[in-house]
Design a protein around this motif. Structure first.
Motif, short mmCIF file in Angstrom:
data_model
loop_
_atom_site.label_atom_id
_atom_site.label_comp_id
_atom_site.label_asym_id
_atom_site.label_seq_id
_atom_site.Cartn_x
_atom_site.Cartn_y
_atom_site.Cartn_z
N LYS A 2 6.02 -0.20 6.10
CA LYS A 2 5.78 1.56 4.63
C LYS A 2 4.99 -0.48 3.86
O LYS A 2 5.73 -1.01 3.02
N GLN A 4 4.74 -1.57 0.25
CA GLN A 4 5.64 -1.63 -1.20
C GLN A 4 4.42 -1.86 -1.94
O GLN A 4 4.97 -1.73 -3.31
N ASN A 5 3.29 -1.64 -2.14
CA ASN A 5 2.32 -1.70 -3.68
C ASN A 5 1.98 -0.68 -3.74
O ASN A 5 0.46 -0.89 -4.38
N GLU A 6 2.30 0.04 -3.74
CA GLU A 6 1.83 1.20 -3.92
C GLU A 6 2.09 1.24 -5.72
O GLU A 6 2.81 1.08 -5.97
N ALA A 7 1.31 2.16 -6.40
CA ALA A 7 1.15 1.63 -7.89
C ALA A 7 1.96 2.95 -8.28
O ALA A 7 1.42 4.54 -8.06
N LYS A 8 2.92 2.71 -9.50
CA LYS A 8 4.06 3.43 -9.55
C LYS A 8 3.26 3.64 -11.04
O LYS A 8 2.88 3.32 -11.61
N PRO A 9 3.57 5.13 -11.45
CA PRO A 9 3.46 5.51 -12.73
C PRO A 9 4.12 4.30 -14.04
O PRO A 9 5.85 4.83 -13.50
N PHE A 10 3.25 4.39 -14.96
CA PHE A 10 4.88 3.73 -15.93
C PHE A 10 6.08 5.07 -16.97
O PHE A 10 5.05 5.68 -17.05
N ASP A 11 6.47 4.88 -16.87
CA ASP A 11 7.42 5.97 -18.43
C ASP A 11 7.34 5.70 -19.23
O ASP A 11 7.72 6.60 -19.73
#
Length: 134
Positions: A2, A4-11
């Protein structure tokens, strides 16, 4: 595998640049406000041609330890004091009067003199708190 570079939304939002901007604007506002105020304009009174210090006689009423009265050193009664103060007020409407009461005298005598000054419309009345040589 998998990635791990997927873009996470900032909270959360980073507010530091906004605070910097607010502080800069506040400083600019303070500087511009104080720079625009040059001073206060006051209309000062103009001096007159009359003499600045006119010497006026002060009538000193002393109440002695035994309750007797003196006006500028001359002993008199309450009725005589009232007639003399009335005549002096007729001559000088802005007359001044000082009341010096002995520490041992009943304070009601001092109040009687103050009341008399009020009846005679004598507005410049003072109470003497130190010994005077009259």
């Amino acid at each position: 595998m998998k990635v791990q570079n997927e873009a996470k939304p900032f909270d959360t939002i980073n507010v530091t640049p906004m605070l910097d901007l607010a502080y800069v604007l506040l400083v600019i506002f303070i500087v511009m406000t104080t720079a625009s105020v040059q001073g206060l304009k006051i209309n000062l009174p103009k001096p007159s041609n009359k003499p600045s210090m006119e010497k006026k006689e002060v009538r000193v009423v002393k109440i002695l330890q035994d309750g007797s009265l003196t006006l500028n050193g001359a002993g008199l009664s309450m009725a005589e004091l009232e007639s003399r103060l009335t005549a002096a007020r007729a001559r000088d409407p802005e007359m001044s009067m000082a009341i010096a009461g002995d520490p041992q005298v009943n304070y009601a005598k001092v109040v009687d003199i103050i009341d008399m000054a009020g009846r005679l419309n004598i507005s410049n009345v003072g109470l003497v708190t130190a010994k005077i040589g009259v």
